[in-house]
Design a protein around this motif. Structure first.
Motif, PDB file in Angstrom:
ATOM      1  N   SER A 155      12.613 -23.550  10.097  1.00 46.46           N
ATOM      2  CA  SER A 155      12.778 -24.237   8.808  1.00 46.46           C
ATOM      3  C   SER A 155      13.584 -25.529   8.983  1.00 46.46           C
ATOM      4  O   SER A 155      13.632 -26.357   8.084  1.00 46.46           O
ATOM      5  CB  SER A 155      13.474 -23.319   7.798  1.00 46.46           C
ATOM      6  N   GLN A 156      14.219 -25.713  10.119  1.00 51.10           N
ATOM      7  CA  GLN A 156      14.999 -26.921  10.410  1.00 51.10           C
ATOM      8  C   GLN A 156      14.042 -28.040  10.818  1.00 51.10           C
ATOM      9  O   GLN A 156      13.674 -28.172  11.976  1.00 51.10           O
ATOM     10  CB  GLN A 156      15.993 -26.650  11.543  1.00 51.10           C
ATOM     11  N   LYS A 157      13.623 -28.844   9.855  1.00 51.12           N
ATOM     12  CA  LYS A 157      12.691 -29.948  10.112  1.00 51.12           C
ATOM     13  C   LYS A 157      13.427 -31.261   9.886  1.00 51.12           C
ATOM     14  O   LYS A 157      14.033 -31.470   8.851  1.00 51.12           O
ATOM     15  CB  LYS A 157      11.494 -29.884   9.162  1.00 51.12           C
ATOM     16  N   LEU A 158      13.407 -32.129  10.882  1.00 52.02           N
ATOM     17  CA  LEU A 158      13.992 -33.452  10.746  1.00 52.02           C
ATOM     18  C   LEU A 158      13.368 -34.367  11.781  1.00 52.02           C
ATOM     19  O   LEU A 158      12.514 -33.953  12.561  1.00 52.02           O
ATOM     20  CB  LEU A 158      15.520 -33.421  10.893  1.00 52.02           C
ATOM     21  N   GLU A 159      13.774 -35.612  11.782  1.00 51.56           N
ATOM     22  CA  GLU A 159      13.302 -36.566  12.776  1.00 51.56           C
ATOM     23  C   GLU A 159      14.490 -37.098  13.553  1.00 51.56           C
ATOM     24  O   GLU A 159      15.580 -37.248  13.003  1.00 51.56           O
ATOM     25  CB  GLU A 159      12.559 -37.733  12.107  1.00 51.56           C
ATOM     26  N   VAL A 160      14.270 -37.343  14.840  1.00 58.55           N
ATOM     27  CA  VAL A 160      15.303 -37.960  15.664  1.00 58.55           C
ATOM     28  C   VAL A 160      14.737 -39.239  16.269  1.00 58.55           C
ATOM     29  O   VAL A 160      13.531 -39.365  16.469  1.00 58.55           O
ATOM     30  CB  VAL A 160      15.815 -37.015  16.780  1.00 58.55           C
ATOM     31  N   LYS A 190      10.752 -29.623  15.152  1.00 58.36           N
ATOM     32  CA  LYS A 190      10.055 -28.492  14.546  1.00 58.36           C
ATOM     33  C   LYS A 190      10.935 -27.254  14.408  1.00 58.36           C
ATOM     34  O   LYS A 190      10.469 -26.206  14.004  1.00 58.36           O
ATOM     35  CB  LYS A 190       8.818 -28.127  15.373  1.00 58.36           C
ATOM     36  N   GLY A 191      12.211 -27.349  14.769  1.00 52.96           N
ATOM     37  CA  GLY A 191      13.118 -26.216  14.636  1.00 52.96           C
ATOM     38  C   GLY A 191      14.388 -26.412  15.437  1.00 52.96           C
ATOM     39  O   GLY A 191      14.539 -27.381  16.173  1.00 52.96           O
ATOM     40  N   LYS A 192      15.315 -25.463  15.240  1.00 52.05           N
ATOM     41  CA  LYS A 192      16.613 -25.523  15.907  1.00 52.05           C
ATOM     42  C   LYS A 192      17.010 -24.098  16.272  1.00 52.05           C
ATOM     43  O   LYS A 192      16.826 -23.176  15.478  1.00 52.05           O
ATOM     44  CB  LYS A 192      17.625 -26.119  14.934  1.00 52.05           C
ATOM     45  N   GLY A 193      17.564 -23.921  17.479  1.00 55.41           N
ATOM     46  CA  GLY A 193      17.917 -22.563  17.872  1.00 55.41           C
ATOM     47  C   GLY A 193      18.786 -22.481  19.107  1.00 55.41           C
ATOM     48  O   GLY A 193      19.492 -23.426  19.462  1.00 55.41           O
ATOM     49  N   THR A 194      18.690 -21.333  19.782  1.00 51.61           N
ATOM     50  CA  THR A 194      19.527 -21.017  20.931  1.00 51.61           C
ATOM     51  C   THR A 194      18.639 -20.753  22.139  1.00 51.61           C
ATOM     52  O   THR A 194      17.656 -20.021  22.040  1.00 51.61           O
ATOM     53  CB  THR A 194      20.370 -19.758  20.635  1.00 51.61           C
ATOM     54  N   ILE A 195      19.020 -21.361  23.272  1.00 54.12           N
ATOM     55  CA  ILE A 195      18.330 -21.074  24.531  1.00 54.12           C
ATOM     56  C   ILE A 195      19.368 -20.602  25.549  1.00 54.12           C
ATOM     57  O   ILE A 195      20.560 -20.730  25.335  1.00 54.12           O
ATOM     58  CB  ILE A 195      17.559 -22.291  25.084  1.00 54.12           C
ATOM     59  N   SER A 196      18.879 -20.065  26.654  1.00 59.04           N
ATOM     60  CA  SER A 196      19.795 -19.616  27.700  1.00 59.04           C
ATOM     61  C   SER A 196      19.585 -20.450  28.951  1.00 59.04           C
ATOM     62  O   SER A 196      18.491 -20.904  29.231  1.00 59.04           O
ATOM     63  CB  SER A 196      19.561 -18.142  28.015  1.00 59.04           C
ATOM     64  N   ILE A 197      20.674 -20.678  29.669  1.00 61.45           N
ATOM     65  CA  ILE A 197      20.588 -21.299  30.987  1.00 61.45           C
ATOM     66  C   ILE A 197      21.202 -20.325  31.974  1.00 61.45           C
ATOM     67  O   ILE A 197      22.076 -19.545  31.630  1.00 61.45           O
ATOM     68  CB  ILE A 197      21.300 -22.674  31.055  1.00 61.45           C
ATOM     69  N   THR A 198      20.699 -20.355  33.183  1.00 58.63           N
ATOM     70  CA  THR A 198      21.258 -19.480  34.211  1.00 58.63           C
ATOM     71  C   THR A 198      21.848 -20.330  35.312  1.00 58.63           C
ATOM     72  O   THR A 198      21.237 -21.294  35.764  1.00 58.63           O
ATOM     73  CB  THR A 198      20.183 -18.554  34.800  1.00 58.63           C
ATOM     74  N   SER A 199      23.034 -19.969  35.717  1.00 57.62           N
ATOM     75  CA  SER A 199      23.688 -20.668  36.810  1.00 57.62           C
ATOM     76  C   SER A 199      24.735 -19.758  37.417  1.00 57.62           C
ATOM     77  O   SER A 199      25.406 -19.027  36.703  1.00 57.62           O
ATOM     78  CB  SER A 199      24.345 -21.953  36.291  1.00 57.62           C
ATOM     79  N   ASN A 222      22.297 -24.772  18.930  1.00 62.54           N
ATOM     80  CA  ASN A 222      21.892 -26.019  18.267  1.00 62.54           C
ATOM     81  C   ASN A 222      20.938 -26.859  19.108  1.00 62.54           C
ATOM     82  O   ASN A 222      21.034 -28.084  19.130  1.00 62.54           O
ATOM     83  CB  ASN A 222      23.117 -26.849  17.860  1.00 62.54           C
ATOM     84  N   VAL A 223      20.033 -26.205  19.813  1.00 56.10           N
ATOM     85  CA  VAL A 223      19.030 -26.901  20.614  1.00 56.10           C
ATOM     86  C   VAL A 223      17.843 -27.200  19.709  1.00 56.10           C
ATOM     87  O   VAL A 223      17.366 -26.326  18.982  1.00 56.10           O
ATOM     88  CB  VAL A 223      18.591 -26.049  21.821  1.00 56.10           C
ATOM     89  N   LEU A 224      17.367 -28.427  19.746  1.00 57.68           N
ATOM     90  CA  LEU A 224      16.247 -28.840  18.905  1.00 57.68           C
ATOM     91  C   LEU A 224      14.930 -28.561  19.619  1.00 57.68           C
ATOM     92  O   LEU A 224      14.792 -28.814  20.819  1.00 57.68           O
ATOM     93  CB  LEU A 224      16.352 -30.330  18.571  1.00 57.68           C
ATOM     94  N   PHE A 225      13.951 -28.052  18.854  1.00 62.85           N
ATOM     95  CA  PHE A 225      12.606 -27.808  19.363  1.00 62.85           C
ATOM     96  C   PHE A 225      11.738 -29.004  18.982  1.00 62.85           C
ATOM     97  O   PHE A 225      11.468 -29.241  17.808  1.00 62.85           O
ATOM     98  CB  PHE A 225      12.048 -26.506  18.786  1.00 62.85           C
ATOM     99  N   VAL A 226      11.337 -29.783  20.006  1.00 69.73           N
ATOM    100  CA  VAL A 226      10.560 -31.006  19.788  1.00 69.73           C
ATOM    101  C   VAL A 226       9.326 -30.945  20.700  1.00 69.73           C
ATOM    102  O   VAL A 226       9.390 -31.340  21.873  1.00 69.73           O
ATOM    103  CB  VAL A 226      11.400 -32.270  20.095  1.00 69.73           C
TER     104      VAL A 226
END
Length: 161
Positions: free
Chosen positions: A14-19, A30-39, A48-52
């Protein structure tokens, strides 16, 4: 920002905006959410990662990392991202030949493990390289192995067949 939907552990579409990118091009989020990184063998979550979907490359904002409590050091051909509070290294990224710093991201599911139960006798059978029942009984009877229980029978082993 990422274009890879499968990286998201959680995604609010539902998080729709333009950058606006550096070249002044506007792109649709097209959205905003959480991703994981491994290290370093550990999984960390980035919020707060944007889906573009129209992005060519994933982008990581150094400014947002700094505001979120991370310390970023670029030196000797690598980038080190540390948590300021704990001092723990979140990621160490080597510079690529194109002078970019590719951060490996993955889904948490890529690192999930499956636990499968089996009898104690079968477990010891496997630990000793598929040792036969008579060998296991002898080890148990003579108390030659610490922690080895008394073994009376052994279930069918497909590996031995």
């Amino acid at each position: 920002m990422t274009r890879t939907r499968s990286l998201f552990k959680e995604l609010d579409e539902s998080q729709k905006l333009e950058v606006r990118l550096r070249d002044n091009k506007q792109i649709q989020v097209k959205g905003k959410g959480t991703i994981s990184i491994t290290s370093h063998g550990k999984v960390k979550l980035l919020n707060n990662v944007l889906f573009v979907p129209s992005l060519t490359h994933n982008l990581l904002s150094i400014g947002q990392l700094m505001v979120s409590g991370y310390c970023i050091v670029f030196d000797d051909g690598s980038c080190v991202i540390k948590d300021k509070k704990s001092g723990q290294i979140i990621a160490t990224v080597k510079m690529a030949s194109n002078k970019m710093f590719p951060l490996e991201v993955s889904t948490v599911e890529d690192f999930a493990l499956i636990a499968k139960g089996c009898s104690e006798a079968k477990l010891w059978h496997l630990r000793y390289g598929h040792l036969n029942i008579n060998g296991l009984k002898l080890l148990s009877k003579k108390e030659m192995v610490f922690g080895l229980p008394r073994i009376d029978n052994l279930d069918f082993c497909e590996g031995c067949v």
